[in-house]
Write a protein that holds these residues in place. Structure first.
Motif, PDB file in Angstrom:
ATOM      1  N   ALA A  25       0.827  -1.212   0.000  1.00 44.41           N
ATOM      2  CA  ALA A  25       0.000   0.000   0.000  1.00 44.41           C
ATOM      3  C   ALA A  25       0.860   1.259   0.000  1.00 44.41           C
ATOM      4  N   ILE A  26       1.961   1.234   0.735  1.00 44.67           N
ATOM      5  CA  ILE A  26       2.839   2.417   0.833  1.00 44.67           C
ATOM      6  C   ILE A  26       3.654   2.597  -0.447  1.00 44.67           C
ATOM      7  N   PHE A  27       4.270   1.521  -0.916  1.00 43.75           N
ATOM      8  CA  PHE A  27       5.174   1.623  -2.063  1.00 43.75           C
ATOM      9  C   PHE A  27       4.450   1.761  -3.401  1.00 43.75           C
ATOM     10  N   ASN A  28       3.349   1.033  -3.572  1.00 45.30           N
ATOM     11  CA  ASN A  28       2.685   1.008  -4.881  1.00 45.30           C
ATOM     12  C   ASN A  28       1.470   1.919  -4.982  1.00 45.30           C
ATOM     13  N   ASP A  29       0.753   2.091  -3.869  1.00 44.91           N
ATOM     14  CA  ASP A  29      -0.486   2.882  -3.914  1.00 44.91           C
ATOM     15  C   ASP A  29      -0.289   4.312  -3.417  1.00 44.91           C
ATOM     16  N   GLY A  30       0.926   4.628  -2.980  1.00 47.44           N
ATOM     17  CA  GLY A  30       1.218   5.996  -2.557  1.00 47.44           C
ATOM     18  C   GLY A  30       0.577   6.406  -1.248  1.00 47.44           C
ATOM     19  N   GLU A  31       0.128   5.437  -0.444  1.00 48.84           N
ATOM     20  CA  GLU A  31      -0.482   5.774   0.846  1.00 48.84           C
ATOM     21  C   GLU A  31       0.590   6.225   1.838  1.00 48.84           C
ATOM     22  N   TYR A  32       0.176   7.058   2.796  1.00 48.10           N
ATOM     23  CA  TYR A  32       1.121   7.546   3.808  1.00 48.10           C
ATOM     24  C   TYR A  32       1.355   6.472   4.863  1.00 48.10           C
ATOM     25  N   ALA A  33       2.626   6.309   5.241  1.00 51.08           N
ATOM     26  CA  ALA A  33       3.011   5.231   6.149  1.00 51.08           C
ATOM     27  C   ALA A  33       2.260   5.292   7.477  1.00 51.08           C
ATOM     28  N   ASP A  34       2.110   6.497   8.046  1.00 51.59           N
ATOM     29  CA  ASP A  34       1.461   6.587   9.361  1.00 51.59           C
ATOM     30  C   ASP A  34       0.005   6.125   9.303  1.00 51.59           C
ATOM     31  N   LYS A  35      -0.672   6.456   8.193  1.00 50.53           N
ATOM     32  CA  LYS A  35      -2.068   6.027   8.027  1.00 50.53           C
ATOM     33  C   LYS A  35      -2.153   4.506   7.862  1.00 50.53           C
ATOM     34  N   VAL A  36      -1.234   3.956   7.075  1.00 47.58           N
ATOM     35  CA  VAL A  36      -1.214   2.511   6.830  1.00 47.58           C
ATOM     36  C   VAL A  36      -0.921   1.758   8.124  1.00 47.58           C
ATOM     37  N   VAL A  37       0.048   2.255   8.887  1.00 43.09           N
ATOM     38  CA  VAL A  37       0.395   1.606  10.154  1.00 43.09           C
ATOM     39  C   VAL A  37      -0.785   1.654  11.114  1.00 43.09           C
ATOM     40  N   SER A  38      -1.427   2.804  11.191  1.00 42.45           N
ATOM     41  CA  SER A  38      -2.597   2.953  12.068  1.00 42.45           C
ATOM     42  C   SER A  38      -3.682   1.938  11.711  1.00 42.45           C
ATOM     43  N   ARG A  39      -3.907   1.777  10.411  1.00 36.84           N
ATOM     44  CA  ARG A  39      -4.911   0.812   9.955  1.00 36.84           C
ATOM     45  C   ARG A  39      -4.478  -0.625  10.270  1.00 36.84           C
ATOM     46  N   ALA A  40      -3.200  -0.914  10.064  1.00 38.34           N
ATOM     47  CA  ALA A  40      -2.683  -2.266  10.299  1.00 38.34           C
ATOM     48  C   ALA A  40      -2.831  -2.681  11.760  1.00 38.34           C
ATOM     49  N   LEU A  41      -2.623  -1.733  12.671  1.00 33.11           N
ATOM     50  CA  LEU A  41      -2.661  -2.053  14.101  1.00 33.11           C
ATOM     51  C   LEU A  41      -4.079  -2.353  14.590  1.00 33.11           C
ATOM     52  N   LYS A  42      -5.066  -2.002  13.776  1.00 27.53           N
ATOM     53  CA  LYS A  42      -6.457  -2.285  14.149  1.00 27.53           C
ATOM     54  C   LYS A  42      -6.950  -3.607  13.553  1.00 27.53           C
ATOM     55  N   LYS A  43      -6.068  -4.312  12.868  1.00 26.20           N
ATOM     56  CA  LYS A  43      -6.478  -5.494  12.109  1.00 26.20           C
ATOM     57  C   LYS A  43      -6.942  -6.647  13.011  1.00 26.20           C
ATOM     58  N   ASP A  44      -6.256  -6.833  14.127  1.00 27.61           N
ATOM     59  CA  ASP A  44      -6.576  -7.976  14.991  1.00 27.61           C
ATOM     60  C   ASP A  44      -6.537  -7.541  16.456  1.00 27.61           C
ATOM     61  N   LYS A  45      -7.689  -7.537  17.091  1.00 30.08           N
ATOM     62  CA  LYS A  45      -7.781  -7.088  18.487  1.00 30.08           C
ATOM     63  C   LYS A  45      -7.064  -8.025  19.449  1.00 30.08           C
ATOM     64  N   ARG A  46      -6.740  -9.226  18.996  1.00 30.38           N
ATOM     65  CA  ARG A  46      -6.076 -10.189  19.875  1.00 30.38           C
ATOM     66  C   ARG A  46      -4.581  -9.935  20.000  1.00 30.38           C
TER      67      ARG A  46
ATOM     68  N   GLY B  62      -1.114  -8.558  21.043  1.00 31.81           N
ATOM     69  CA  GLY B  62      -0.579  -7.918  22.234  1.00 31.81           C
ATOM     70  C   GLY B  62       0.358  -6.782  21.859  1.00 31.81           C
ATOM     71  N   SER B  63       0.945  -6.158  22.855  1.00 32.64           N
ATOM     72  CA  SER B  63       1.813  -4.996  22.600  1.00 32.64           C
ATOM     73  C   SER B  63       3.045  -5.379  21.775  1.00 32.64           C
ATOM     74  N   ASN B  64       3.598  -6.577  21.997  1.00 31.51           N
ATOM     75  CA  ASN B  64       4.774  -7.002  21.227  1.00 31.51           C
ATOM     76  C   ASN B  64       4.422  -7.240  19.761  1.00 31.51           C
ATOM     77  N   ASP B  65       3.216  -7.777  19.519  1.00 21.34           N
ATOM     78  CA  ASP B  65       2.765  -7.991  18.135  1.00 21.34           C
ATOM     79  C   ASP B  65       2.612  -6.655  17.412  1.00 21.34           C
ATOM     80  N   ARG B  66       1.976  -5.723  18.084  1.00 22.05           N
ATOM     81  CA  ARG B  66       1.747  -4.397  17.501  1.00 22.05           C
ATOM     82  C   ARG B  66       3.074  -3.689  17.256  1.00 22.05           C
ATOM     83  N   LYS B  67       3.989  -3.839  18.198  1.00 19.02           N
ATOM     84  CA  LYS B  67       5.310  -3.224  18.066  1.00 19.02           C
ATOM     85  C   LYS B  67       6.042  -3.795  16.851  1.00 19.02           C
ATOM     86  N   PHE B  68       5.969  -5.126  16.678  1.00 22.52           N
ATOM     87  CA  PHE B  68       6.627  -5.765  15.530  1.00 22.52           C
ATOM     88  C   PHE B  68       6.069  -5.213  14.220  1.00 22.52           C
TER      89      PHE B  68
END
Length: 404
Positions: free
Chosen positions: A17-38, A40-46
């Protein structure tokens, strides 16, 4: 470290999404971190840190992986494999990693690291521009600093609390912070944490704002009761700081071209308990003319290349184009010319950018002082903050005073 399939797939999707679709990294990361509520903090950090890390070193990793834009999914997997090998992570027995040449990857890394544009992972044109404007020695040091991960820095809202109180509240939540000499309202997190979920943030006790950015409001020398205009307020990071330094007394007009940003400012101001802010959308030259000669203080936080905040926005390296820099210099000159007229005789103005290029900073101010509007001003002082010296974002600010 063991790689988990669902986390790695999220990273791969995000990079596409960032490299090919020109999306902003912070927006993409924010969306990615909401993908799975299960997760934990280490998963989100990774997920967050891996995305940013690969975005930051994109050119180097792509060169090692021998892939070119536009990247298909297999290309992104090859880039990810390079990242993992260079981090010393054991590649799992997945089809995506079959025949990964680990020794060749390490050899190519050693070879390419001898050339700055690969070692620091930047476009050719940007490397040439940096050398031209800053000289090879300073540019090399600054690039290296800009490729470090940005720290999380808080600005304590003195309308509601003190730095010691916020430090103690966060300590009780196992979030350790430390103060920095010369930055009166700043607290630096010892380790990254999601401070937005804390009650202290929801109660408006602090904002997240880089330490260099926090210097700008102080530089403007505001006092309670003044009429202050923030001409490029955006979502209001510096506006809120000005409100706290004004102790909610006086009038603080926050102007921007985009109503959506000012709506964010209104929400933040309410949370911060900042009640002297008056948001105004710039609807044309009339919006500015109405204010001519009326303000004690004016902040021009000018649009710029953002080359001082690459550690915070690593994808900007790949989105910026040479022609944008040429255009933005013209915009900066126009903004200085037009907005300087808001300052009343005897009043002061700060011109600020988050760029490290003299052509956007000192040279803009020098040119302005030779114009018809600029001849009404006296240069007082300026400050240039480089990341390699401060450890924080690169910034520039100049204080000018209108003659009485």
């Amino acid at each position: 470290m063991r790689l988990h399939r669902n986390l790695v797939f999220t990273v791969i999707d995000s990079l596409l999404a960032i490299f090919n679709d020109g999306e902003y990294a912070d927006k993409v990361v924010s969306r990615a971190l909401k993908k799975d509520k299960r997760w934990g903090s280490n998963d989100r950090k990774f997920v967050a840190e891996t995305i940013y890390e690969i975005v930051r070193w994109r050119r180097l990793y792509a060169e090692i992986a021998e892939v070119k834009e536009p990247y298909d999914r297999d290309n992104i997997w090859r880039i990810f494999a390079v990242w993992a090998v260079l981090r010393g992570i054991k590649l799992p027995d997945w089809k995506y990693f079959e025949n990964t040449p680990e020794r060749k990857i390490k050899g190519r890394f050693d070879e390419l690291s001898k050339t700055r544009k690969f070692k620091e992972s930047i476009p050719d044109w940007m490397d040439e521009l940096g050398i031209k404007e800053l000289g090879e020695e300073i540019w090399t040091k600054e690039l290296s600093a800009q490729n470090q991960q940005a720290e999380v820095i808080l600005r304590v809202n003195t309308l509601k609390t003190t730095r010691d109180v916020v430090h103690s509240i966060l300590m009780d939540l196992d979030i350790e912070t430390h103060a920095v000499e010369g930055y009166d309202d700043a607290l630096v997190l010892n380790e990254r944490a999601n401070v937005f979920m804390t009650q202290a943030f929801k109660d408006g006790m602090f904002e997240v704002q880089d330490a260099s950015s926090q210097l700008v409001a102080y530089f403007l020398d505001v006092k309670p009761g003044m009429r202050v205009v923030d001409t490029c307020a955006g979502a209001g990071g510096k506006t809120l700081h000005l409100a706290s330094l004004m102790e909610n007394k006086g009038q603080l007009i926050a102007m921007d071209l985009y109503e959506s940003k000012l709506k964010q400012l209104k929400l933040r101001a309410k949370r911060n308990g900042a009640f002297n802010i008056e948001p105004r959308v710039i609807e044309g030259s009339k919006s500015i003319k109405k204010l001519h000669g009326t303000a004690d203080r004016v902040l021009i936080d000018a649009p710029c290349s953002g080359l001082g905040v690459m550690k915070r926005n690593p994808d900007s390296k790949w989105k910026l184009q040479p022609e944008f820099i040429d255009n933005i210099r013209k915009v900066q000159a126009e903004v200085l010319e037009n907005y300087s007229k808001i300052v009343k005789p005897g009043g002061k103005m700060v011109y600020a950018t988050c760029s490290i290029l003299p052509s956007e900073n000192e040279e803009q101010v020098k040119h302005f002082l030779t114009t018809e509007s600029g001849k009404n001003f006296t240069f007082v002082k300026d400050k240039k903050v480089l990341a390699y010296e401060s450890g924080f974002d690169g910034f520039y600010m100049a204080l000018l005073e209108r003659k009485k």
